[in-house]
Design an enzyme around this catalytic site. Structure first.
Site, short mmCIF file in Angstrom:
data_model
loop_
_atom_site.label_atom_id
_atom_site.label_comp_id
_atom_site.label_asym_id
_atom_site.label_seq_id
_atom_site.Cartn_x
_atom_site.Cartn_y
_atom_site.Cartn_z
N CYS A 26 -33.82 -14.73 5.49
CA CYS A 26 -32.58 -14.25 4.86
C CYS A 26 -31.48 -15.30 4.97
CB CYS A 26 -32.10 -12.96 5.52
SG CYS A 26 -33.26 -11.61 5.34
N ARG A 35 -36.72 -7.46 -0.49
CA ARG A 35 -35.94 -8.48 -1.22
C ARG A 35 -35.92 -8.11 -2.70
NH1 ARG A 35 -35.20 -12.20 2.76
NH2 ARG A 35 -36.84 -12.19 4.33
C1 BEZ Z 1 -36.55 -13.01 7.70
O1 BEZ Z 1 -36.92 -14.01 8.30
O2 BEZ Z 1 -35.54 -13.01 7.00
C2 BEZ Z 1 -37.37 -11.76 7.83
C3 BEZ Z 1 -38.74 -11.88 7.93
C4 BEZ Z 1 -39.50 -10.73 8.06
C5 BEZ Z 1 -38.89 -9.49 8.07
C6 BEZ Z 1 -37.53 -9.39 7.92
C7 BEZ Z 1 -36.74 -10.53 7.79
#
Ligand code: BEZ
Length: 218
Positions: A54, A131
């Site tokens: 993110c 997402r």
């Molecule tokens: C992230 O790195 O943004 C992420 C990865 C897996 C689940 C939720 C967030």
């Protein structure tokens, strides 16, 4: 789980639907979707603040934000975190990446917006938004929906390309071919009758390939 899935199905908007109205608290104050009428909006959700993928996405969204604004398009982020969490994360992004996040990020603690837009995929996570990307046009109609899983960061150039393609469609009444980029030829609408099909080959200023496929510059 069953209850969430049921609610999710009931509230999943589709391309062509009016964008569900909402009012929300954000990292830049309270907003109402109706205030964005006349502008295009890219509304995206991310799973949660202070997570690595993110964070890379936020830096990348900020990088395309000036170009989106030139396309009369506003950017709105969203997760089920609080305004304080968003502020702290935005400050951390500024410190670590020398990037100032200029677009509002919705603090959807009660999941009001997430549920209206079908941003939670209970099979993937019941506590985070996936997402999702909604492209909403200037009349507040949903024009495109993209979903990526938690583990895959999105491609900002594709989001920009999508907005440009949709706006070219509206402006010129055309479609855009695979991998189209701004400045390239577009697809002329297919003929609607045998008569139109017969005349298509004689039309000027088009690249005629066959009666159902022609391209032109815009
Ligand atoms: C992230 O790195 O943004 C992420 C990865 C897996 C689940 C939720 C967030």
């Amino acid at each position: 789980m069953e209850q969430i899935q049921e609610q999710q199905q009931l509230t999943m908007p589709r391309i062509g639907d009016p964008a569900p109205a909402f009012e929300a608290a954000t990292s830049r104050g309270n907003i109402s979707l109706k205030d964005y009428k006349g502008k295009w909006v890219v509304l995206f959700s991310h799973p949660s603040d202070f997570t690595p993928v993110c964070t890379t996405e936020f830096v990348a969204f900020q990088e395309i934000y000036p170009e989106l604004k030139q396309l009369n398009t506003e950017l709105l982020g969203l997760s089920v975190d609080s305004v304080s969490s968003h502020i702290a994360w935005i400050r951390s992004i500024e410190e670590n990446f020398d990037t100032s996040i200029e677009f509002p990020v919705i603090a959807d603690l009660d999941r009001n917006v997430a549920m209206k837009y079908g941003m939670i995929m209970p099979g993937e996570s019941q506590v985070e938004t996936s997402r999702a990307v909604f492209v909403i046009d200037d009349k507040q109609t949903i024009r495109s929906i993209i979903y990526y899983p938690l583990t895959t960061g999105r491609n900002m150039q594709e989001i920009l390309r999508l907005v440009k393609a949709l706006q070219a469609t509206d402006e010129h009444g055309v479609s855009t071919p695979a991998n189209w980029q701004e400045g390239e030829k577009v697809v002329v609408s297919p003929p609607k009758s045998q008569e139109e099909a017969a005349k298509r080959a004689e039309e000027e200023n088009i690249e005629y390939i066959d009666w159902y496929i022609s391209k032109k510059e815009i």
